[in-house]
Scaffold this active site. Structure first.
Site, short mmCIF file in Angstrom:
data_model
loop_
_atom_site.label_atom_id
_atom_site.label_comp_id
_atom_site.label_asym_id
_atom_site.label_seq_id
_atom_site.Cartn_x
_atom_site.Cartn_y
_atom_site.Cartn_z
N PRO A 179 0.81 -1.23 0.00
CA PRO A 179 0.00 0.00 0.00
C PRO A 179 0.84 1.27 0.00
O PRO A 179 1.82 1.39 0.75
CB PRO A 179 -0.82 -0.12 1.29
N CYS A 180 0.45 2.21 -0.85
CA CYS A 180 1.26 3.42 -1.03
C CYS A 180 0.85 4.55 -0.08
O CYS A 180 1.62 5.48 0.14
CB CYS A 180 1.15 3.91 -2.48
#
Length: 299
Positions: free
Chosen positions: A40-41
């Protein structure tokens, strides 16, 4: 979310196993050569960090829910020792926490015997969307001890231009209400008065490319609004979002508009990924050919 994501994949590619990575034992995953994915960014993105800080929340690796998924990927790597690793994340990954996050990632991968190559590439060279992402390619030194890798050069011309993504006769439900449009305009004015650039982005027939499509697009569409004559601007349709990310026209979208916006916003520039994968295969094939010829040559 998990069900709808699985539905989209199943509708296009057939039945797959879809589950929380934290809950998947490494030994239950079939053997493979290439690990391809992204953690996840949000814990590392500029906007995500800013939001978490404003709410007093942790970010980066200190985000226990999202930031630590990189270490779950390492768990899979430790068990399977894939020949090649292909990871993707936001541009800010390299500068997050004054560069310490990137140092940890490189160190963890290097300790496991991988040569690491990385590059930040803007998707606007492939499609009409400004989307900078870091791509990380790692080669297992046990299989490729002296391999060198170069990222592909972007095409000289985009696959298609912004005007090519628009649908005809778009339903009025995608047009912003007077209330939402007034709110977005006021929000932009307030941001301008504070000296920052936060606010909606609008495209018209003169625009070359859009802002980055994000998972929050379902909320108000503010980052990419389409100008309309004698009407409030509108959101992109889910099909236009798919096109903006490079999905083919026959790609099936079996989920609601909100889920489609989230999923396409979290997706990648498809032709860019295809180019990198092609380059990886070409590099490995050339290396193996060179190694075979070298080993076959008599002393």
């Amino acid at each position: 979310m998990r069900f709808s994501l699985n539905s989209r994949y199943s509708a296009n590619f057939g039945d797959i196993h879809c589950a929380d990575l934290n809950e998947i034992p490494a030994e239950t995953i079939p053997s493979f050569d290439l690990l391809c994915g992204g953690f996840p960014c949000q814990p590392f993105s500029i906007a995500g960090v800013s939001k978490k800080q404003s709410l007093g929340r942790k970010h980066g690796f200190d985000d226990e829910k999202q930031g630590n998924l990189f270490f779950e990927i390492l768990r899979i790597i430790d068990y399977h020792q894939p020949k090649v690793i292909f990871l993707e994340n936001v541009k800010n990954l390299k500068s997050h926490d004054k560069g310490n996050t990137w140092k940890v990632i490189k160190s963890k991968l290097s300790q496991r015997g991988y040569n690491i190559f990385s590059q930040i590439i803007d998707g606007k060279y492939y499609l009409p969307q400004h989307r900078e992402r870091i791509f990380i390619i790692c080669f297992n030194q046990s299989y490729f001890p002296d391999l060198d890798f170069s990222f592909p050069n972007p095409p000289q011309k985009r696959l298609y231009e912004l005007q090519d993504i628009f649908e005809e006769n778009v339903d009025n439900k995608y047009t912003l209400s007077d209330k939402l449009w007034s709110y977005l305009q006021q929000h932009k004015e307030n941001s301008k008065a504070k000296g920052n650039g936060f606010g909606y982005g609008i495209i018209d027939h003169k625009s070359e490319y859009t802002r980055t499509l994000s998972a929050r697009y379902y909320k108000d569409g503010s980052e990419i609004l389409v100008e309309q004559s004698n009407k409030n601007p509108r959101r992109l349709t889910p099909r236009e979002c798919a096109k903006l990310q490079g999905f083919p026209d026959d790609f099936i979208i079996p989920v609601s508009d909100n889920q489609a916006y989230k999923q396409f916003g979290n997706s990648v520039i498809v032709p860019l990924i295809n180019d990198i994968i092609t380059q990886i295969k070409l590099t490995v094939d050339q290396y193996n050919t060179k190694y075979y010829l070298k080993s076959a040559t008599p002393n």
